[in-house]
Design a protein around this motif. Structure first.
Motif, short mmCIF file in Angstrom:
data_model
loop_
_atom_site.label_atom_id
_atom_site.label_comp_id
_atom_site.label_asym_id
_atom_site.label_seq_id
_atom_site.Cartn_x
_atom_site.Cartn_y
_atom_site.Cartn_z
N PRO A 20 -20.33 -2.22 -10.81
CA PRO A 20 -19.02 -1.73 -10.19
C PRO A 20 -18.36 -1.19 -11.23
O PRO A 20 -18.08 -1.42 -12.30
CB PRO A 20 -18.24 -3.16 -9.88
N THR A 21 -17.37 0.01 -10.48
CA THR A 21 -16.60 0.84 -11.58
C THR A 21 -15.31 1.12 -10.95
O THR A 21 -15.17 1.40 -9.63
CB THR A 21 -17.44 2.08 -11.67
N TYR A 22 -14.20 1.04 -11.58
CA TYR A 22 -12.91 1.63 -11.46
C TYR A 22 -12.31 2.10 -12.74
O TYR A 22 -12.04 1.17 -13.46
CB TYR A 22 -12.25 0.54 -10.78
N LEU A 99 -31.18 -9.08 -7.49
CA LEU A 99 -30.01 -8.30 -7.74
C LEU A 99 -29.25 -8.81 -9.05
O LEU A 99 -29.08 -9.99 -9.22
CB LEU A 99 -29.07 -8.28 -6.58
N VAL A 100 -28.76 -7.84 -9.89
CA VAL A 100 -28.11 -8.14 -10.99
C VAL A 100 -26.76 -7.56 -10.94
O VAL A 100 -26.42 -6.57 -10.71
CB VAL A 100 -28.85 -7.20 -12.28
N GLU A 101 -25.75 -8.41 -11.58
CA GLU A 101 -24.43 -8.32 -11.68
C GLU A 101 -24.11 -7.84 -13.33
O GLU A 101 -24.50 -8.74 -13.97
CB GLU A 101 -23.56 -9.33 -11.21
N ILE A 102 -23.47 -6.71 -13.61
CA ILE A 102 -23.21 -6.17 -14.91
C ILE A 102 -21.86 -5.46 -14.82
O ILE A 102 -21.95 -4.60 -14.05
CB ILE A 102 -24.37 -5.81 -15.79
N ASP A 103 -21.02 -5.81 -15.85
CA ASP A 103 -19.94 -4.98 -15.98
C ASP A 103 -20.22 -3.56 -16.61
O ASP A 103 -21.13 -3.33 -17.45
CB ASP A 103 -18.85 -5.73 -16.92
N HIS A 108 -20.98 -7.03 -21.40
CA HIS A 108 -22.60 -7.37 -21.35
C HIS A 108 -23.67 -6.68 -21.55
O HIS A 108 -23.72 -5.66 -21.44
CB HIS A 108 -22.50 -7.79 -19.61
N PRO A 109 -24.20 -7.44 -22.59
CA PRO A 109 -25.44 -6.48 -23.35
C PRO A 109 -26.49 -6.53 -22.30
O PRO A 109 -27.35 -7.43 -22.05
CB PRO A 109 -25.62 -7.47 -24.51
N GLY A 169 -19.60 -13.14 -15.49
CA GLY A 169 -19.99 -12.00 -14.65
C GLY A 169 -21.44 -11.18 -14.86
O GLY A 169 -21.57 -10.44 -13.87
N TYR A 170 -22.06 -11.76 -15.46
CA TYR A 170 -23.29 -11.20 -15.86
C TYR A 170 -24.35 -12.18 -15.54
O TYR A 170 -24.69 -13.25 -15.71
CB TYR A 170 -23.60 -11.17 -17.39
#
Length: 264
Positions: A20-22, A99-103, A108-109, A169-170
């Motif tokens: 996700p991006t903002y 499905l992967v969540e990553i910032d 998050h590495p 969140g990772y």
């Protein structure tokens, strides 16, 4: 039968990483390069919330050069949860196994993602955890560490949930786990979205494991955390805890009543 046999799941051959991006124009190329280096066979979907800084144009340019990268342009900033829910729906429709969540900010590495995906061979949900042995946080002031640790202790105690970093969140979600959880009723869209899905997974009887990571505070751009997000998380988690405890008391009362009738 061994522990490994008991918890084994089908192999993950089709993985989608959701980013996700903002307002992440500078961070996005950096994190996408690290993701590609760490999991070259994974696909990536950027969830772009109409950033005014031009992040969407950067994402489109990168996607044009990478056939395994796609961009979902969303109408505006609606919260982390809504972005991920849109990404989950897209990923499930396109047949991904996980499905992967990553910032996007690099906190998050991606280098830990192969280990997390390997752990998902024996789990339904894998959390990249800051607050288990081997996990740590870099460049956070002491008050923010205390807030995060305290918040997770509050969640764990109130909900009786055996997870040390429920707000992390990772994550890796197996697609079957998301279907089991059921995403239709999720109504938390800020940062408590993570605790919400953790709680739903635990209640559904899914296996949740934590893998230690080193969380590094962003170096470029500004954090999206604000008092309103923290307030939403506190109120929602307190409400869930009250409902959970009330249900426990009701169940205990019913068992005692049944026992008294049986003894009389």
């Amino acid at each position: 039968m061994s522990e490994q046999d008991i918890h084994h799941r089908p192999a993950l051959s089709n993985v989608l990483v959701l980013v996700p991006t903002y307002n992440e124009r500078e961070n996005l190329p950096l994190i996408l390069r690290r993701i590609r280096d760490s999991v070259p066979d994974a696909d990536v979907l950027v969830l772009e919330d109409n950033s005014p800084d031009g992040t969407g144009a950067v994402a489109d340019r990168l996607a044009a050069a990478d056939p395994r990268l796609q961009v979902m342009h969303r109408p505006g900033k609606e919260g982390l949860g809504k972005a991920y829910l849109a990404g989950f729906e897209w990923g499930l429709q396109h047949g991904y196994d996980a499905l992967v969540e990553i910032d996007a900010d690099g906190s998050h590495p991606p280098e830990r993602l192969p280990t997390m995906l390997a752990a998902a061979e024996g789990a339904d949900v894998v959390i990249g955890s800051r607050w288990i042995r081997g996990g740590r946080v870099v460049n956070w002031p002491i008050h923010r560490k205390a807030l995060s640790v305290g918040g997770n202790i509050y969640v764990k105690t109130l909900l009786g949930m055996p997870v040390n970093d429920a707000t992390a969140g990772y994550r890796v979600y197996r697609s079957d786990a998301l279907r089991t959880i059921g995403l239709e009723g999720v109504d938390s869209y800020g940062y408590c979205f993570q605790a919400d899905l953790t709680w739903r997974a635990i209640r559904a009887g899914l296996r949740v494991v934590e893998i230690p990571i080193t969380f590094v505070e962003r170096e470029i751009g500004q954090s999206k955390m604000n008092p309103d997000i923290a307030r939403e998380s506190l109120l929602n988690i307190t409400r869930w805890g009250w409902e959970y405890r009330r249900g426990q008391l009701r169940s205990l009362s019913e068992r005692l009543s049944h026992r008294q009738k049986k003894d009389s």
